[in-house]
Motif scaffolding. Structure first.
Motif, mmCIF file in Angstrom:
data_model
loop_
_atom_site.group_PDB
_atom_site.id
_atom_site.type_symbol
_atom_site.label_atom_id
_atom_site.label_comp_id
_atom_site.label_asym_id
_atom_site.label_seq_id
_atom_site.Cartn_x
_atom_site.Cartn_y
_atom_site.Cartn_z
ATOM 1 N N SER A 364 0.871 -1.184 0.000
ATOM 2 C CA SER A 364 0.000 0.000 0.000
ATOM 3 C C SER A 364 0.898 1.221 0.000
ATOM 4 N N PHE A 365 0.394 2.288 -0.582
ATOM 5 C CA PHE A 365 1.263 3.469 -0.673
ATOM 6 C C PHE A 365 0.472 4.766 -0.768
ATOM 7 N N ALA A 366 0.946 5.787 -0.026
ATOM 8 C CA ALA A 366 0.462 7.169 -0.175
ATOM 9 C C ALA A 366 1.698 8.030 -0.400
ATOM 10 N N TYR A 367 1.627 8.959 -1.328
ATOM 11 C CA TYR A 367 2.785 9.825 -1.579
ATOM 12 C C TYR A 367 3.116 10.619 -0.323
ATOM 13 N N ASN A 372 -3.799 10.505 0.574
ATOM 14 C CA ASN A 372 -4.475 9.753 -0.459
ATOM 15 C C ASN A 372 -3.738 8.432 -0.750
ATOM 16 N N VAL A 373 -4.367 7.326 -0.376
ATOM 17 C CA VAL A 373 -3.721 6.023 -0.594
ATOM 18 C C VAL A 373 -3.898 5.658 -2.065
ATOM 19 N N VAL A 374 -2.795 5.703 -2.853
ATOM 20 C CA VAL A 374 -2.926 5.491 -4.299
ATOM 21 C C VAL A 374 -2.706 4.033 -4.699
ATOM 22 N N THR A 399 2.112 3.857 -12.742
ATOM 23 C CA THR A 399 3.456 4.436 -12.629
ATOM 24 C C THR A 399 3.948 4.341 -11.186
ATOM 25 N N THR A 400 3.036 4.623 -10.264
ATOM 26 C CA THR A 400 3.410 4.587 -8.853
ATOM 27 C C THR A 400 3.944 3.198 -8.477
ATOM 28 N N LEU A 401 3.290 2.175 -9.003
ATOM 29 C CA LEU A 401 3.708 0.809 -8.686
ATOM 30 C C LEU A 401 5.152 0.566 -9.160
ATOM 31 N N VAL A 402 5.477 1.006 -10.378
ATOM 32 C CA VAL A 402 6.860 0.764 -10.830
ATOM 33 C C VAL A 402 7.842 1.707 -10.139
ATOM 34 N N LYS A 403 7.355 2.865 -9.700
ATOM 35 C CA LYS A 403 8.256 3.752 -8.947
ATOM 36 C C LYS A 403 8.684 3.077 -7.646
#
Ligand code: ADP
Length: 607
Positions: A364-367, A372-374, A399-403
């Motif tokens: 799980s990730f939020a910037y 905001n959990v993206v 993109t977030t996933l590959v980042k």
């Protein structure tokens, strides 16, 4: 606007920034820095030697006249000292200009390198973040020249202080009362400088908002792209009158300031002259009563004048120093930025004979600085050499996933395991070495074609066979072969015979770079937005079939171009909706099948 800073903080800031700039000069160019510093200070003191020896000569002549003596030994000696007191400063001044110029030039290069090093040391997440971009924009306005200026004005201030002390000491030795008068005579200049000097300096040299706006408007006439629109839209009249208005109001402001400053300076001059009168009266009295010799009278007059001049210089130079430390501090703010994502002490550098297995485990990730959990609880496994396609609509989180996989950011929850090792335990540089990543915002290189492809393996000599193969795989070969100089063609219109590529051609070059890099894991994040769907499919096909044994991850918002991938991950609102091969997902008749059918029919219609 600058926040109001307390006077005490202001001095502390000036001092600490100057110390930092000086210590940079000390570290990088010790000899030049020392020589210029010593010469500057020495020259500040030596002028008084001229006055002192001249006053001695006068006293000696009077003595000779009184006693009807011929040329005395003392007169000859003092004349030689006077001559030397002119010759030595002339030589030293000459040396100082030479070494100062060398110091400025060398420090300019050092500062440039420092800038490059401090930018490149940062991690991608920090570079992408608004803090870095704001700080960089603020600093860029002033250029690294401000660091050099801080060194220069610090030396000037030190020189002024030296001259001030020497003059004060000479005056004190003649009569302490003269020091008091000289200080009173000079102090009014301080107030003039404080009020108008800085405002004028800002108006002349510092880009105020108005000047920036004006420069922006003038740019419309300088840049070809913008000038074409000026002509097409008939914008000349509008911009011209705006530029003129800004100029007129700026000119009026500066002229007004200048005349106010003149009046204030005249006031300061009068105070100074009054003090001078008192001083002359006092010293003449002392001379008449025999307490002072005529020579000392001359010395007192000369040193008094010089003391006032030096005070004025000091106020001016200190105010410039203060100004420059403000800009230099903005550079230091950038130099001080630290990477958020770093390698652990003792991080691992595993050697992989084949691509490692990649596992996203409950990610799980939020910037940073957002709630905001993206990405929400994503789990998937990518075996060695697998080709994974990540599809989903814009903003889904692909993109977030590959980042996260590139460790631009660390996941807020969950783990990314590389052959079972947590990605955070692997050395960052080592990990990046094994990746070939192409994000949507890629760089364009103004190099020759072969260099622009081989730049993705900067540590190795260029392999022209591989360059050609990469060009073939990305489809770039179609336009490269048409260039007169083929692989030696410069991709820069600014060069004679250079060419400019279209967006789509640039994308193919960027894809060629990834093929040339031939990393264990290649990641292409929508590298084909300026290329049509059919061409995208071809590129993906090459990646899916030609990168034998290597892992490939493709991102696309087009569902129809990735059907050959081993696994297709459908991401929606940050969640992994579906995972499987094209066949499996079509059979499932879920979201993938729905969007695939919809988009495929649309592409069919439009192509
Ligand atoms: P996709 O690649 O599927 O188009 P992204 O991964 O780029 O989607 O974006 C997913 C979400 O994360 C979007 O809502 C986007 O606005 C947000 N986002 C992307 N980058 C940042 C960032 N640097 N800071 C904050 N939010 C971001």
């Amino acid at each position: 606007m600058e926040e109001a800073v307390e006077e005490k903080d202001k001095f502390r800031d000036i001092f600490s920034t100057s110390r930092r700039a000086l210590s940079l000069a000390w570290k990088r160019e010790r000899k030049l820095f020392l020589v210029t510093l010593v010469l500057t200070i020495f020259l500040a003191g030596i002028t008084y030697l001229q006055l002192a020896s001249f006053s001695n000569i006068v006293d000696e002549i009077i003595r000779m006249q009184k006693l009807s003596l011929g040329v005395t030994h003392t007169l000859v000696k003092q004349s030689i000292v006077l001559g030397l007191s002119f010759l030595i400063p002339a030589i030293l001044q000459n040396l100082l200009s030479r070494y100062s110029a060398a110091l400025t030039i060398r420090m300019g290069t050092h500062n440039q390198m420092l800038l490059i090093d401090s930018y490149a040391k940062l991690d991608i997440g920090t570079i992408e973040g608004s803090e870095f971009q704001t700080k960089r924009d603020r600093a860029l306005k002033w250029g690294t020249g401000s660091i050099n200026n801080v060194v220069h004005y610090s030396e000037r201030v030190l020189s002024d202080v030296t001259a001030f002390i020497v003059a004060g000491f000479v005056l004190y030795s003649i009569n302490p009362f003269l020091v008091v008068l000289a200080i009173v005579g000079s102090i009014s200049y301080y107030f003039v400088e404080k009020k108008y000097g800085k405002a004028l300096y800002n108006a002349y040299y510092v880009s105020t908002d108005d000047i920036r706006i004006e420069a922006e408007k003038v740019d419309h006439f300088k840049e070809v792209k913008r000038l074409i629109e000026v002509v097409l839209f008939g914008l000349k009249k509008l911009f011209r009158s705006q530029i003129l208005d800004i100029n007129n109001s700026y000119d009026t402001r500066v002229i007004k300031l200048k005349s106010k400053e003149s009046v204030a300076t005249l006031g300061a001059d009068i105070v100074q002259i009054l003090c001078l009168f008192v001083a002359v009266f006092f010293v003449t009295q002392q001379t008449l009563s025999g307490k002072l010799l005529i020579g000392s009278l001359l010395l007192a007059f000369g040193v008094y004048r010089s003391f006032v001049q030096v005070s004025q210089n000091f106020f001016r130079d200190f105010s410039r120093l203060e100004e420059q430390t403000r800009y230099a501090r903005r550079w230091f703010d950038i130099f001080d930025m630290q990477s958020k994502i770093t390698s652990k002490v003792g991080a691992l550098k595993p050697v992989w004979a084949k691509p490692p297995v990649i596992e996203f485990k409950n990610i799980s990730f939020a910037y940073p600085e957002t709630d905001n959990v993206v990405l929400k609880n994503i789990s998937l496994i990518l075996n060695s050499g697998d080709k994974l396609a990540i599809v989903g609509l814009n903003g889904a989180g692909k993109t977030t996933l590959v980042k996260l996989l590139c460790r631009v950011y660390d996941p807020t929850e969950g783990q990314i395991l590389i052959d079972g090792i947590d990605l955070r335990d692997i050395d960052l540089e080592h990990w990046h070495y094994n990746l070939g990543v192409l994000f949507q915002d890629f760089a364009e290189y103004k190099l020759t074609v072969r260099e622009a492809i081989a730049v993705s393996r900067p540590d190795e000599p260029i392999d022209d066979k591989k360059v050609k193969l990469a060009a073939q795989m990305s489809g770039a070969i179609d336009f490269i072969e048409k260039f007169p100089k083929k692989y030696e063609q410069i991709l820069w219109k600014g060069f004679h015979d250079g060419v400019e590529l279209s967006k789509g051609q640039h994308q193919r070059m960027a894809v060629a770079r990834i093929f040339y890099r031939d990393a264990l894991i290649s990641i292409l994040d929508e590298p084909t937005s300026a290329i049509d769907a059919v061409a995208e499919e071809k590129i993906f096909e090459v990646l899916e079939t030609k990168l034998e044994g290597k892992t490939g991850i493709l991102i696309s918002h087009r569902f129809s171009t990735v059907k050959n991938a081993d696994q297709i991950a459908v991401i929606e609102h940050g969640e992994l909706k579906e995972l499987g091969s094209h066949k499996e997902l079509m059979a499932k008749k879920g979201r993938y099948e729905e969007l695939y059918t919809m988009q495929a029919s649309r592409y069919l219609e439009s192509e």
